[in-house]
Design a protein around this motif. Structure first.
Motif, short mmCIF file in Angstrom:
data_model
loop_
_atom_site.label_atom_id
_atom_site.label_comp_id
_atom_site.label_asym_id
_atom_site.label_seq_id
_atom_site.Cartn_x
_atom_site.Cartn_y
_atom_site.Cartn_z
N GLY A 87 -14.65 -10.32 -55.38
CA GLY A 87 -15.77 -9.55 -55.54
C GLY A 87 -16.48 -8.44 -55.79
N LEU A 88 -15.59 -8.09 -55.95
CA LEU A 88 -16.07 -6.76 -57.37
C LEU A 88 -17.39 -6.87 -58.15
N ALA A 89 -16.83 -8.47 -58.40
CA ALA A 89 -17.61 -8.87 -59.77
C ALA A 89 -18.79 -9.45 -58.67
N LEU A 90 -19.04 -10.15 -58.38
CA LEU A 90 -19.47 -10.71 -57.70
C LEU A 90 -20.70 -9.59 -56.74
N GLY A 91 -20.23 -8.71 -56.88
CA GLY A 91 -21.33 -7.61 -56.62
C GLY A 91 -22.40 -6.91 -57.26
N PHE A 92 -21.72 -7.70 -58.56
CA PHE A 92 -22.22 -6.71 -59.66
C PHE A 92 -23.63 -8.11 -59.80
N PHE A 93 -23.62 -9.28 -59.67
CA PHE A 93 -24.03 -10.64 -60.19
C PHE A 93 -25.10 -10.71 -58.92
N LEU A 94 -24.58 -10.44 -57.63
CA LEU A 94 -26.64 -11.10 -56.89
C LEU A 94 -27.31 -10.68 -56.79
N PRO A 95 -28.38 -11.12 -56.54
CA PRO A 95 -29.70 -10.40 -56.81
C PRO A 95 -29.93 -9.20 -56.38
N GLU A 96 -31.21 -8.88 -56.20
CA GLU A 96 -31.11 -7.41 -55.57
C GLU A 96 -31.71 -7.32 -54.78
N GLN A 97 -31.82 -8.84 -53.77
CA GLN A 97 -32.63 -8.58 -52.62
C GLN A 97 -31.60 -8.64 -51.83
N PHE A 98 -30.03 -8.56 -51.95
CA PHE A 98 -29.29 -8.49 -51.14
C PHE A 98 -28.45 -6.97 -51.06
N ILE A 99 -29.41 -6.17 -51.40
CA ILE A 99 -28.37 -4.92 -51.90
C ILE A 99 -29.61 -3.85 -51.20
N ALA A 100 -29.35 -3.59 -50.03
CA ALA A 100 -30.63 -2.15 -49.28
C ALA A 100 -30.60 -1.50 -50.09
N GLN A 101 -30.14 -0.86 -51.06
CA GLN A 101 -30.25 0.37 -52.05
C GLN A 101 -29.89 0.09 -53.64
N PRO A 102 -31.34 -0.46 -54.03
CA PRO A 102 -30.49 -1.14 -55.48
C PRO A 102 -30.32 -0.07 -56.50
N ASP A 103 -30.84 1.05 -56.97
CA ASP A 103 -29.94 2.04 -57.05
C ASP A 103 -28.72 2.22 -57.23
N GLN A 104 -27.61 1.87 -55.89
CA GLN A 104 -26.38 1.63 -55.76
C GLN A 104 -25.76 0.81 -55.36
N ARG A 105 -25.73 -0.34 -56.79
CA ARG A 105 -24.90 -1.52 -57.13
C ARG A 105 -24.03 -0.99 -57.10
N LEU A 106 -23.74 -0.21 -57.26
CA LEU A 106 -22.11 -0.02 -57.38
C LEU A 106 -21.09 0.57 -56.13
N VAL A 107 -22.02 1.31 -55.29
CA VAL A 107 -21.57 1.47 -54.49
C VAL A 107 -21.28 -0.59 -53.53
N PHE A 108 -22.61 -1.32 -53.53
CA PHE A 108 -22.37 -2.05 -52.80
C PHE A 108 -21.58 -2.97 -53.36
N ALA A 109 -21.07 -3.15 -54.95
CA ALA A 109 -19.68 -4.13 -55.37
C ALA A 109 -19.02 -3.59 -54.71
N LEU A 110 -18.28 -2.10 -54.53
CA LEU A 110 -16.70 -1.93 -54.64
C LEU A 110 -17.14 -2.11 -52.84
N PHE A 111 -18.62 -2.21 -52.30
CA PHE A 111 -18.42 -2.84 -50.31
C PHE A 111 -17.94 -4.11 -50.11
N ILE A 112 -19.02 -5.53 -50.72
CA ILE A 112 -18.28 -6.70 -51.26
C ILE A 112 -16.70 -6.41 -51.91
N GLY A 113 -16.14 -5.98 -52.17
CA GLY A 113 -14.60 -6.01 -52.73
C GLY A 113 -13.83 -5.96 -51.68
N THR A 114 -14.88 -4.98 -51.33
CA THR A 114 -13.58 -4.45 -49.77
C THR A 114 -13.84 -5.22 -48.99
N ALA A 115 -14.65 -5.95 -49.00
CA ALA A 115 -15.12 -7.37 -47.64
C ALA A 115 -14.27 -8.63 -47.81
#
Length: 727
Positions: free
Chosen positions: A124-152
């Motif tokens: 999930g963490l790896a996936l969070g780094f490859f998903l397009p920016e349109q799925f990230i509410a705050q593109p400048d916080q991709r690491l937080v997004f990736a950590l969240f996807i890994g948790t989910a």
């Protein structure tokens, strides 16, 4: 100070209408889902799609806008109700988290859980780094997004797994236990990870310092909760139950603790759900919060508040977004990663724990279910500004798909997992405990004046319950009608209660409680009133009143209590043991005589005797007495007696099996006698330090009556006699 006006009439009208519609449609579709064998949460989530922009918003836009106006203020009002549902769902998850089970199955479950968390989190963490920016509410916080996807991706849904295990009656099997234990560890670690990610999202930056602070906050919360918090929760529930009593106060305490703990964790930027989850675990460890109370709370949660939360979660989503090719492709990739990551991780962990292929497949199938927990995670991600609406819809879709696929896969694999002999023996022991009289005791009331009979009763209670988490309340009633007790000073009362407490070993001090009541009327009414406050056993140290040949066996106080007791009884009597101010020597028990008759109420008495004797150098002599003349006069004469003896041998052997299973040393015997009660007394004189008898209570005129046989033994036995009446 300016007075804030109350909620306007129109806003209140809308909240009530929204609550009504969401609840009715969600419950209806939840019931419909259940008819098809699906988890109710699937139907309840679909209610949101039906009432939201996906269906109602497209078919009848004016009606949708009128019922669910898209203004922040109005939506926040119904959100408060849905968040109560979230809190209550996490409390339920905590109540279902069996810490003893996790410890017992910890070694195997830890490896499975490790695989079930590490692999999906990494993918999930790896996936969070490859998903397009349109799925990230705050593109400048991709690491937080990736950590969240890994948790989910790491979360499992204990309620879905537990429901299937219970439906198949395998929840107590080894595979069921280890699945639940691994799922509980997964859930716990998932909420820890979510709290850490929430803390990072709240800070707005991810650095070693902020990460360390979030992790330390979680560790501190768990450390305090399971030390100081655990003792506080046990003390609070016990005090409230003793002073107020009843189911309502315990349900109130549970909800108040969940809200208070949630407030603390929210204040620490760790999310309120973590505090609610911890509160549920701690209250679930309290013996007084039993399965019946959990069921009441569960009915309220799943029947009212949770459906509104799930339906509101669906209203936030327009599934038409999934028709977009980019979103559809991303949804397919995320779903595949979620399923494969969890399945492979749990499977590898199970094989590393030396479980069989079918067991590993069952674990991979079961732990794939995300259910309600994933919806809660998605809601938190949306509220924290981590997820876009499209990504939120994708995670909800994962919740539905995995919840639909896990049950049939789990059923298919579990049918192929075979029983082991050790597992069969454990299941039989657990079944005995569920049906056990002694094993289900939680609160015991021992009214006393400090006499020798009460001291003997206290010793027997202490031996019977051992170090179990059972509270024994010694109760002293000062009454004008109680003779010398009516004028007993506070110091004398304390001394007598302390004397009783000293005989309750090996009970822990915190499980021994003293109560003093003053009354101008008879003491029996006060004792019976206290006994109605949720006690499971009333113990009476009963002194004889009259000599042989005269009418009543007990004092009026004991007669009244025996006749009117609202719960099971243990009546202990030792002939001539009347001294109130003497510290009686502990009984020296080598042999316990247990006469049995084949009645339904033999078992509670047998359990009491075996519990006293288990793991000690005490022998329980199980005896059945056949009345010779009664059987000899029947057709067949001696053959009738022989047949009765054979039946008696079967009876004592059955009781002996229970004794062996409980860890007691037992001997069996069948006697033939003209008068069974005389034979019991003679046997007690030869080799018994205690007689344990089974009885039901029978009112005869206005006196307590256990039956002629028991009355005779009580009057004539040379050793103490304990009568157990569970009816």
């Amino acid at each position: 100070m300016e007075v804030i006006p109350p909620l306007a009439g129109h806003e209140l009208l809308l909240v009530l209408a929204q609550f009504t519609v969401l609840l009715l449609v969600a419950r209806a579709l939840g019931e419909l889902a259940g008819r098809f064998g699906w988890p109710p949460v699937v139907g309840e989530l679909l209610a949101g799609f039906v009432l939201g922009p996906t269906l109602l918003g497209n078919l009848a836009p004016p009606l949708f806008e009128a019922l669910f106006p898209q203004t922040a203020e109005q939506m926040h009002l119904i959100e408060v109700v849905s968040w109560l549902g979230v809190i209550m769902l996490l409390v339920l998850t905590g109540l279902e988290t069996d810490t003893e089970l996790i410890v017992r199955k910890g070694k195997g479950a830890a490896a499975i859980s490790l695989g079930g968390i590490v692999v999906p989190f990494a993918t999930g963490l790896a996936l969070g780094f490859f998903l397009p920016e349109q799925f990230i509410a705050q593109p400048d916080q991709r690491l937080v997004f990736a950590l969240f996807i890994g948790t989910a991706m790491s979360i499992s849904a204990i309620p879905v797994i537990a429901k299937v295990l219970m439906e198949m009656n395998v929840v107590r099997r080894d595979i069921g236990q280890i699945t639940l234990a691994a799922g509980m560890i997964d859930d716990t670690m998932g909420w820890v990870l979510l709290s850490v990610v929430a803390g990072l999202a709240s800070s707005g930056t991810v650095s070693p310092g902020t990460a360390a602070q979030a992790i330390l906050s979680v560790v501190a919360v768990f450390g305090l909760a399971f030390t100081v918090g655990r003792r506080f929760v046990r003390w609070l529930v016990r005090v409230l139950d003793n002073t107020v009593g009843g189911d309502m106060i315990k349900i109130t305490a549970l909800m108040a603790l969940a809200l208070a703990f949630g407030t603390i964790t929210q204040l620490l930027h760790l999310e309120a759900v973590l505090g609610a989850f911890i509160a549920g675990i701690l209250v679930g460890e309290v013996r007084r919060f039993d399965h019946r109370l959990r069921h009441i709370f569960e009915q309220l949660t799943l029947g009212v508040f949770a459906p509104v939360f799930f339906a509101l979660a669906g209203i936030r989503v327009n599934l038409a977004a999934l028709l977009d090719p980019t979103v559809a492709l991303a949804a397919a990739v995320v779903l595949a990663v979620a399923i494969l990551g969890k399945f492979v991780g749990a499977y590898l962990g199970a094989r590393a724990s030396r479980l069989g292929t079918w067991e590993a497949l069952a674990l991979g199938s079961g732990m794939n279910a995300r259910g309600a927990i994933e919806i809660i995670v998605a809601t938190i991600g949306l509220s924290l500004g981590i997820l876009t609406p499209d990504m939120y819809a994708i995670i909800l879709m994962i919740s539905i798909v995995t919840s639909l696929m896990a049950p049939p896969l789990l059923r298919w694999t579990l049918r192929r997992v075979e029983f082991s002999e050790e597992e069969k023996e454990r299941l039989e022991a657990e079944e005995r405990r569920r049906e056990s009289f002694v094993g289900n005791l939680k609160r015991i009331l021992l009214p006393t004046r400090g006499g020798t009979n009460s001291q003997i009763a206290a010793q027997l209670v202490g031996l019977m319950v051992g170090r179990e988490d059972i509270e024994v309340t010694g109760m002293y009633v000062r009454s004008a009608s109680n003779g010398d007790a009516g004028s007993a000073t506070d110091e004398e009362v304390r001394a007598r209660l302390q004397r009783i407490g000293s005989h309750l070993e090996p009970l822990e001090d915190h499980n021994v409680r003293s109560v003093v009541r003053d009354t101008e009327d008879g003491a029996s009414g006060v004792v019976l009133g206290e006994a109605e406050r949720g006690y499971d056993l009333l113990v009476i140290g009963a002194s004889e009143r009259l000599v042989e040949g005269e009418g009543t066996l007990f004092t009026r106080f004991v007669d009244d209590v025996i006749q009117e007791a609202p719960c099971p009884l243990l009546v202990v009597s030792a002939r001539g043991a009347e001294d109130v101010d003497r510290d009686a020597d502990p009984l020296s028990l080598g042999h316990i005589l247990l006469p049995v008759s084949g009645s339904d109420y033999d078992r509670p008495a047998a359990e009491a005797a075996f519990s006293i004797a288990r793991d000690r150098e005490i022998v329980v002599d199980i005896v059945h007495v056949v009345s010779g003349p009664q059987h000899a006069t029947r057709v067949g004469g001696e053959e009738a007696v022989t047949h009765a003896v054979e039946l008696g041998e079967d009876l004592v052997n059955q009781i002996a099996e229970l004794g062996h299973a409980m860890g007691a040393t037992v001997h069996t015997d069948v006697l033939v006698a003209d008068h069974p009660e005389h034979a019991i007394v003679e046997r007690a004189e030869r080799r018994a330090d205690l007689v344990v008898l089974a009885s039901n209570r029978r009112p005869v005129t206005q006196r307590a009556f256990f039956g002629h046989r028991i009355d005779h033994v009580l009057r004539h036995a040379s050793c103490p006699v304990a009568v157990v009446s569970a009816t």
